[in-house]
Design an enzyme around this catalytic site. Structure first.
Site, PDB file in Angstrom:
ATOM      1  CD  GLU A 221      -2.850  -1.107   2.398  1.00 23.01           C
ATOM      2  OE1 GLU A 221      -3.857  -0.362   2.329  1.00 23.01           O
ATOM      3  OE2 GLU A 221      -2.586  -1.797   3.395  1.00 23.01           O
ATOM      4  NE  ARG A 223       9.646   5.864  -3.903  1.00 26.04           N
ATOM      5  CZ  ARG A 223       9.476   6.225  -5.170  1.00 26.04           C
ATOM      6  NH1 ARG A 223       8.250   6.498  -5.604  1.00 26.04           N
ATOM      7  NH2 ARG A 223      10.490   6.323  -5.992  1.00 26.04           N
ATOM      8  N   GLY A 238      -0.244   2.119   3.707  1.00 25.22           N
ATOM      9  CA  GLY A 238      -0.393   3.263   2.822  1.00 25.22           C
ATOM     10  C   GLY A 238       0.482   4.419   3.244  1.00 25.22           C
ATOM     11  CB  SER A 241       8.621   5.578   1.720  1.00 24.04           C
ATOM     12  OG  SER A 241       9.182   6.243   2.829  1.00 24.04           O
ATOM     13  CB  ALA A 264      -0.508   4.233   7.440  1.00 24.24           C
ATOM     14  CB  ALA A 280       1.089   3.970  11.765  1.00 27.16           C
ATOM     15  N   GLY A 287      20.980   5.843  11.157  1.00 31.63           N
ATOM     16  CA  GLY A 287      21.570   6.530  12.298  1.00 31.63           C
ATOM     17  C   GLY A 287      20.597   6.876  13.406  1.00 31.63           C
ATOM     18  CG  ASN A 319       7.763   7.052  25.375  1.00 35.58           C
ATOM     19  OD1 ASN A 319       7.010   7.969  25.694  1.00 35.58           O
ATOM     20  ND2 ASN A 319       8.155   6.099  26.215  1.00 35.58           N
TER      21      ASN A 319
END
Length: 344
Positions: A221, A223, A238, A241, A264, A280, A287, A319
């Site tokens: 969903e 890249r 969604g 990446s 997401a 999400a 790093g 957190n």
């Protein structure tokens, strides 16, 4: 001349008015073709070795089909069809997986990936970008940008519309190959050269670049960038990446293990081991400082994310009070997080 080849394919393609290749379609590319096949075609193509893209005529296509009738019936049948072509034909023979030297070679390697004959990081793609011309992908196929205006006028004068879908170096994969057992909601979002494993679903906002892909089954969903290979049973949410990049030889730098969940709008810059979960909205670079917690949520130590690369059964989260990036290796925590994602 050695009768051993790394790859071989007979193709039909598009050239501009100067005879420069714009793209090539290979219906049945081969890896490690038989010595008998190579011996049968080499004299007809005047092939003497090395990596070559050799144009051939319709008459030669018929001769090649006859020569392969009892050697490789499938390739013979293809050549019989190619003999009917009104477009230029090319035979691309790769003696070794070396750096690319021509557009037909570049298209062959992209086909090998999308046909699942090679995996991302499995081919030498050095030099690919200069060999892929930037063209207009239209309702009439690939068009040289310098010739586009005239072609559009010609279409209008005939009462037609030449629709331009994109202007890019890479075409969409589904115009060349549709792998078995996949779902792709928007075909424009998967480039030729993507490896889409059986059982993969690419949703409307999913994107898979060339030299990247999924083993499948799984859902995309977000890249999947060039150089990234997603393991079985993983879900990329969604907007998520991956920061995969390519070095000179097309080396992979990001691998996502089996059964991972990247939420997401999350992203990763490190390889993930099996059954990892990234919360999400969380972006992890190599790093990024990560607080490693034990089963009682007590700090064990602080380290960089690269030190956890490839480790299984990790849960990465932020957190909500301190904003610190935390990691737990307690498997039940990961299972609970996955259950919460499924419920939502």
């Amino acid at each position: 001349m050695s009768n051993s080849l790394f790859s071989l394919a007979f193709g039909v393609g598009t050239q501009n008015r100067q005879g420069t290749w714009l793209e090539v379609f290979y219906a049945q590319p081969l890896t490690n073709p038989s010595a008998a096949l190579v011996d049968a075609i080499a004299p007809l193509l005047s092939y003497t070795g090395g990596n070559q893209a050799i144009t051939f005529s319709n008459t030669q296509a018929s001769q090649l089909a006859e020569a392969l009738k009892h050697v490789d019936p499938a390739q013979a049948a293809l050549l019989t069809r190619l003999a009917e072509s009104h477009k230029p034909l090319v035979a691309t023979l790769l003696a070794e997986d070396a750096a690319l030297t021509s557009t037909p070679e570049a298209y062959l390697k992209l086909h090998l990936l999308s046909h699942r004959l090679a995996q991302p990081h499995g081919l030498n793609l050095a030099g690919i970008f200069p060999l892929l011309p930037n063209v207009a992908w239209t309702s009439q196929g690939a068009v040289d940008l310098a010739e586009l205006g005239e072609r559009q006028l010609e279409a209008r004068l005939k009462g037609e519309l030449l629709e331009v879908f994109s202007v890019d170096k890479f075409p969409k994969m589904t115009d060349y190959v549709v792998p078995a057992g996949v779902r792709i909601a928007d075909s424009a979002r998967v480039r030729l050269g993507a490896y889409i494993g059986e059982g993969t679903t690419v949703m409307h906002e999913g994107f898979v670049n060339f030299n990247a892909g999924t083993q499948g089954p799984g859902m995309i969903e977000g890249r999947v960038s060039a150089g990234v290979f997603v393991g079985k049973g993983s879900d990329l949410g969604g907007g998520c990446s991956t920061m995969g990049t390519l070095s000179g030889g097309g080396n992979i730098v990001i691998k996502v293990g089996e059964g991972c969940l990247i939420g997401a709008n999350a992203g990763i810059g490190i390889p993930l081991g099996d059954r990892n979960t990234v919360e999400a909205g969380l972006y992890i670079t190599a790093g990024t400082k990560v607080a490693l917690l034990d089963e009682q949520n007590q700090l064990v130590k602080t380290l960089k994310a690269r030190d956890l690369a490839g480790q299984p059964d990790l849960l990465f989260r932020r957190n909500s009070v301190t904003g610190a990036v935390e990691c737990k290796s307690h498997k039940s925590a990961i299972e609970l997080n996955e259950a919460l994602h499924a419920h939502n």
